[in-house]
Design an enzyme around this catalytic site. Structure first.
Site, mmCIF file in Angstrom:
data_model
loop_
_atom_site.group_PDB
_atom_site.id
_atom_site.type_symbol
_atom_site.label_atom_id
_atom_site.label_comp_id
_atom_site.label_asym_id
_atom_site.label_seq_id
_atom_site.Cartn_x
_atom_site.Cartn_y
_atom_site.Cartn_z
ATOM 1 N N SER A 1 0.834 -1.211 0.000
ATOM 2 C CA SER A 1 0.000 0.000 0.000
ATOM 3 C C SER A 1 0.862 1.250 0.000
ATOM 4 C CB SER A 1 -0.890 0.042 1.257
ATOM 5 O OG SER A 1 -1.799 -1.012 1.248
ATOM 6 N N HIS B 1 -3.793 -2.375 -4.721
ATOM 7 C CA HIS B 1 -2.796 -3.384 -5.055
ATOM 8 C C HIS B 1 -3.034 -3.828 -6.493
ATOM 9 C CE1 HIS B 1 -2.828 -3.749 -0.627
ATOM 10 N NE2 HIS B 1 -1.575 -4.092 -0.756
ATOM 11 N N ARG C 1 0.663 -9.183 -4.339
ATOM 12 C CA ARG C 1 0.848 -9.848 -3.051
ATOM 13 C C ARG C 1 -0.446 -10.547 -2.626
ATOM 14 N NH1 ARG C 1 3.100 -5.777 1.044
ATOM 15 N NH2 ARG C 1 4.933 -7.089 1.344
ATOM 16 N N THR C 2 -0.310 -11.774 -2.136
ATOM 17 C CA THR C 2 -1.443 -12.436 -1.484
ATOM 18 C C THR C 2 -1.281 -12.248 0.022
ATOM 19 O OG1 THR C 2 -1.650 -14.097 -3.224
ATOM 20 C CG2 THR C 2 -2.643 -14.627 -1.106
ATOM 21 N N HIS C 3 -2.300 -11.689 0.644
ATOM 22 C CA HIS C 3 -2.230 -11.458 2.093
ATOM 23 C C HIS C 3 -2.690 -12.686 2.867
ATOM 24 C CE1 HIS C 3 -2.084 -7.244 0.743
ATOM 25 N NE2 HIS C 3 -1.465 -7.021 1.891
ATOM 26 N N GLU D 1 -6.083 -3.283 14.602
ATOM 27 C CA GLU D 1 -5.961 -3.642 16.007
ATOM 28 C C GLU D 1 -6.921 -2.833 16.874
ATOM 29 O OE1 GLU D 1 -3.332 -2.594 14.081
ATOM 30 O OE2 GLU D 1 -2.969 -4.699 13.608
ATOM 31 N N SER E 1 1.257 -7.938 6.699
ATOM 32 C CA SER E 1 2.028 -8.642 5.660
ATOM 33 C C SER E 1 3.477 -8.779 6.108
ATOM 34 C CB SER E 1 1.956 -7.852 4.341
ATOM 35 O OG SER E 1 2.638 -6.619 4.470
ATOM 36 N N ASN F 1 -0.772 5.551 8.632
ATOM 37 C CA ASN F 1 -1.688 5.993 9.686
ATOM 38 C C ASN F 1 -1.032 5.732 11.040
ATOM 39 O OD1 ASN F 1 -2.541 3.056 8.708
ATOM 40 N ND2 ASN F 1 -2.939 3.184 10.907
HETATM 41 I I1 8IG Z 1 -1.891 0.615 5.680
HETATM 42 O O1 8IG Z 1 -2.839 0.308 11.533
HETATM 43 C C1 8IG Z 1 -2.145 -0.293 7.414
HETATM 44 N N1 8IG Z 1 -2.071 -1.597 7.514
HETATM 45 N N2 8IG Z 1 -2.481 -4.246 11.297
HETATM 46 N N3 8IG Z 1 -2.669 -1.941 11.425
HETATM 47 C C2 8IG Z 1 -2.488 -3.080 10.692
HETATM 48 N N4 8IG Z 1 -2.283 -3.056 9.387
HETATM 49 C C3 8IG Z 1 -2.259 -1.865 8.792
HETATM 50 C C4 8IG Z 1 -2.452 -0.664 9.466
HETATM 51 C C5 8IG Z 1 -2.668 -0.706 10.858
HETATM 52 N N5 8IG Z 1 -2.388 0.333 8.577
#
Ligand code: 8IG
Length: 285
Positions: free
Chosen positions: A44, A76, A103-105, A204, A223, A246
């Site tokens: 991302s 993606h 990418r595969t998550h 989370e 990832s 973020n």
């Molecule tokens: I972009 O705040 C992204 N991916 N786990 N937490 C998790 N994955 C993320 C976050 C985040 N921001």
């Protein structure tokens, strides 16, 4: 009907390394590139980086390469690209990068074989270095959205592994200190942090973010850690770079949104794309 002789990730009796070799063979055929020097997984916010790197030689749909499929995540891309770029080493021939936009998550629930397949294919295609990028949440308030951070180590909270069977893989210096040093020759101000991979796809809770901090984490994401483990097993040297898109839940006052993530990525895109391209050019110095 699928060719019964072709190795298949869905068949537990088939070795995923064989599927990776089949994918690498197909990539050679479709791109005309016999040997890739380096591979990049663009997460991302990092999607524009390939354009800074060099000249695109070929673009292949993920659906045309064994074991790959186009991802359903906005932001993606579902393609594999071959990029030719000039090395920084005097007199060195041009290099080829394999850019994995597919990418595969882990949270997709398709299993660890698919998660690791891109990395294994990169190794089978000749790469000796893989650059794993991602967008993630930051635990340090000084990392504003748009800040790139070098991954120094990880904590894998998926309770899973890409490795099958009793293969005991050492993960010391998994995120190559040599490559981190190369990155800092491009930008001496790059910070480093420990990446914590959660399963996702939910973000989370604030309590989980406090836990991540307590156990030594600096970045939270969905990832990279499992891919890095597979990369080490495949003999690749790993450079991990996160884009903090973020502040993690509870660190910022505002709730998280995927739109915010995309926006931070777009804003940071040209800056981090140029940074990544320069790092890649210097890697074989
Ligand atoms: I972009 O705040 C992204 N991916 N786990 N937490 C998790 N994955 C993320 C976050 C985040 N921001």
């Amino acid at each position: 009907m699928t060719d019964s002789a072709a190795p298949d990730l869905d068949d537990p009796s088939h070795d995923p390394a064989d599927v990776a070799r089949a994918a690498a063979d197909r990539l050679r055929e479709l791109t005309g590139v016999e040997h890739f020097d380096i591979a990049l997984v663009l997460g991302s916010g990092w999607g524009g980086a390939a354009a800074h790197l060099g000249e695109q030689v070929a673009e292949v749909s993920a659906d045309d390469v064994p074991g790959f499929s186009a991802s359903g995540v906005p932001g993606h891309s579902g393609t594999l690209r071959a990029i030719r770029y000039a090395s920084d080493s005097a007199g060195a021939p041009d290099r080829h990068a394999l850019v994995l936009g597919a990418r595969t998550h882990y949270y997709e629930g398709k299993g660890v074989r698919l998660v690791a397949h891109g990395v294994r294919t990169a190794a089978a295609a000749g790469a000796s270095v893989i650059v794993l990028t991602n967008g993630c949440g930051g635990l340090r308030p000084e990392w504003r959205p748009g800040t790139p951070v070098l991954i120094s180590d990880h904590i894998n909270l998926t309770a899973d592994s890409p490795i099958e069977g009793a293969t005991f893989v050492d993960l010391t210096d998994l995120y190559s200190s040599r490559l981190r040093a190369v990155a800092r020759t491009v930008d001496a101000g790059l910070d480093e942090g420990v990446y914590v991979q959660f399963r996702g796809p939910h973000y989370e809770t604030p309590a989980e973010v406090r836990m991540a901090r307590t156990i030594g984490g600096d970045l939270v994401g969905m990832s990279t850690a499992l891919e890095a483990i597979a990369a080490r097993q495949a003999g690749l040297e790993v450079l991990g770079i996160s884009l903090v898109t973020n502040l993690a839940a509870g660190i910022s006052e505002t709730p998280l949104s995927h739109a915010e993530v995309i926006e931070a990525g777009q804003e940071a895109g040209p800056r981090i794309g140029a940074l990544l391209a320069e790092i890649v050019r210097r890697i074989d110095r």
